[in-house]
Design a protein around this motif. Structure first.
Motif, short mmCIF file in Angstrom:
data_model
loop_
_atom_site.label_atom_id
_atom_site.label_comp_id
_atom_site.label_asym_id
_atom_site.label_seq_id
_atom_site.Cartn_x
_atom_site.Cartn_y
_atom_site.Cartn_z
N ILE A 264 -0.59 9.53 56.00
CA ILE A 264 -0.73 10.53 57.06
C ILE A 264 0.43 10.32 58.02
O ILE A 264 0.58 9.23 58.57
N PRO A 265 1.29 11.33 58.22
CA PRO A 265 2.45 11.14 59.09
C PRO A 265 2.05 10.75 60.51
O PRO A 265 1.11 11.31 61.08
N VAL A 266 2.78 9.81 61.05
CA VAL A 266 2.51 9.33 62.41
C VAL A 266 2.64 10.44 63.43
O VAL A 266 1.90 10.49 64.42
N CYS A 267 3.57 11.35 63.19
CA CYS A 267 3.80 12.42 64.17
C CYS A 267 2.59 13.33 64.34
O CYS A 267 2.53 14.09 65.32
N MET A 268 1.60 13.25 63.48
CA MET A 268 0.42 14.10 63.63
C MET A 268 -0.45 13.67 64.80
O MET A 268 -1.34 14.40 65.22
N LYS A 269 -0.18 12.48 65.35
CA LYS A 269 -0.95 12.02 66.53
C LYS A 269 -0.68 12.91 67.74
O LYS A 269 -1.48 12.94 68.69
N ASP A 270 0.44 13.64 67.72
CA ASP A 270 0.78 14.51 68.84
C ASP A 270 0.23 15.92 68.69
O ASP A 270 0.46 16.76 69.56
N MET A 271 -0.50 16.17 67.61
CA MET A 271 -1.09 17.50 67.41
C MET A 271 -2.43 17.55 68.15
O MET A 271 -3.50 17.47 67.56
#
Length: 338
Positions: A264-271
């Motif tokens: 799961i891409p780490v950048c999805m925490k900002d969604m």
């Protein structure tokens, strides 16, 4: 010349004249018979059309100020031309009628707002569909359509397009990107191997279902669908999510169950707008365990939405990567106890 010869010649002439006359009479009788048959055929056709029109009129209802043709579970493999007598119709709802073909005269129905021909046996969409500039909903799911005509791009008022479970559609014409009002598209259960580029340039697109296709990856430019709030991608072959997915700030529902994702891409925490996310049945390499909940209802909600699981997974991947500021995927890990 003898008298016998004269009589024979006269008889022959009379016989020939008589045969010619009989032939003409037979021709006239045959023509009259054919005329009567044609007249009877035309009369029969007129009566059949009148009967068909009467049946169609019985199926017209009025709801919310619209004239709607609604036919359910009746045999109408073709639609008769007498339907043009009802050119004022604003909506068609023909379901489970075994309809095999959309008539080419469909373009004459300029008042149509909704064309719902789901659950039939339609194999193609005529180019005349593009004449329906006022059409807002085109619903053709559960048919046998193989390709989508570029003329649909002329339906400039279109807001909803459903082509689910046709099982053979593999692409969309690039011209469809010109549909500025299109907000809802259902393409699930077809043969798409990639998200069509036309979808990336639809400014109003908010809801997209491409579940049950053959997608292996998402395009880097997926964030161009900036108004998208619902994305269904279940039952595909996706093994990797681009980092640009983190730029989809309006996305609130994302379903990725039954794919081949390992991370799961780490950048999805900002969604931060994500309310429903589903990563079930993916071969994720990290094993994470959520702390138990005191309330059963809370446990069920957490299981349903999966947002907490996603965030916990990302935290664990960051911990293992040792780089809390990175937006990269985790290093390969196969055992949660390492």
């Amino acid at each position: 010349m003898t008298e016998t010869a004269v009589c024979a010649g006269t008889f022959s002439a009379v016989k020939t004249l008589w045969e010619v006359r009989i032939h003409k009479i037979n021709e006239e009788l045959q023509k009259e018979k054919e005329f009567r048959q044609r007249s009877a055929g035309r009369l029969l056709l007129v009566w059949e059309e009148r009967a068909a029109l009467a049946r169609l009129k019985e199926k017209v209802i009025h709801e919310d100020g619209r004239a709607i043709l609604r036919i359910e579970e009746e045999e109408w493999k073709t639609l008769p031309s007498c339907l043009l007598k009802l050119v004022h119709l604003q909506e068609w709802q023909l379901h489970r009628t075994s309809l095999q073909k959309i008539p080419s005269f469909i373009g004459r129905f300029q008042s149509l707002v909704v064309l719902d021909l789901s659950r039939n046996s339609i194999e193609s969409v005529p180019k005349e569909i593009g004449q329906l500039t006022g059409l807002q909903e085109l619903l053709l799911s559960y048919n046998r359509i193989r390709s989508v005509p570029k003329e649909i791009s002329n339906c400039t008022s279109l807001e909803r397009l459903e082509l689910a479970v046709n099982r053979s559609i593999c692409d969309l014409p690039p011209q469809l990107s010109g549909l500025k009002k299109l907000s809802h598209i259902d393409l699930c259960m077809n043969q798409f191997a990639a998200i069509p580029p036309a979808l990336l340039d639809m400014p109003s697109l908010e809801w997209l279902d491409m579940g049950g296709n053959k997608l292996q990856e998402l395009p880097e430019a997926i964030d161009r669908m900036e108004n998208l709030h619902t994305l269904w991608l279940q039952r595909n072959e996706i093994s990797f999510l681009p980092e640009t997915i983190g730029n989809m700030k309006n996305l609130s529902t994302l379903v990725l169950s039954n794919n081949k994702l390992k991370h799961i891409p780490v950048c999805m925490k900002d969604m931060t707008n994500l309310r429903f996310v589903n990563f079930r049945d993916n071969p994720l390499e990290l094993e994470v365990t959520l702390p138990p909940c005191e309330e059963t209802e809370e446990e069920e909600q957490r299981e349903m939405f999966g947002v907490e699981f996603m965030l916990t997974y990302i935290q664990e991947s960051l911990r293992r990567a040792g780089n809390l500021g990175s937006c990269a995927g985790p290093s390969p890990v196969t055992n949660a106890s390492d």
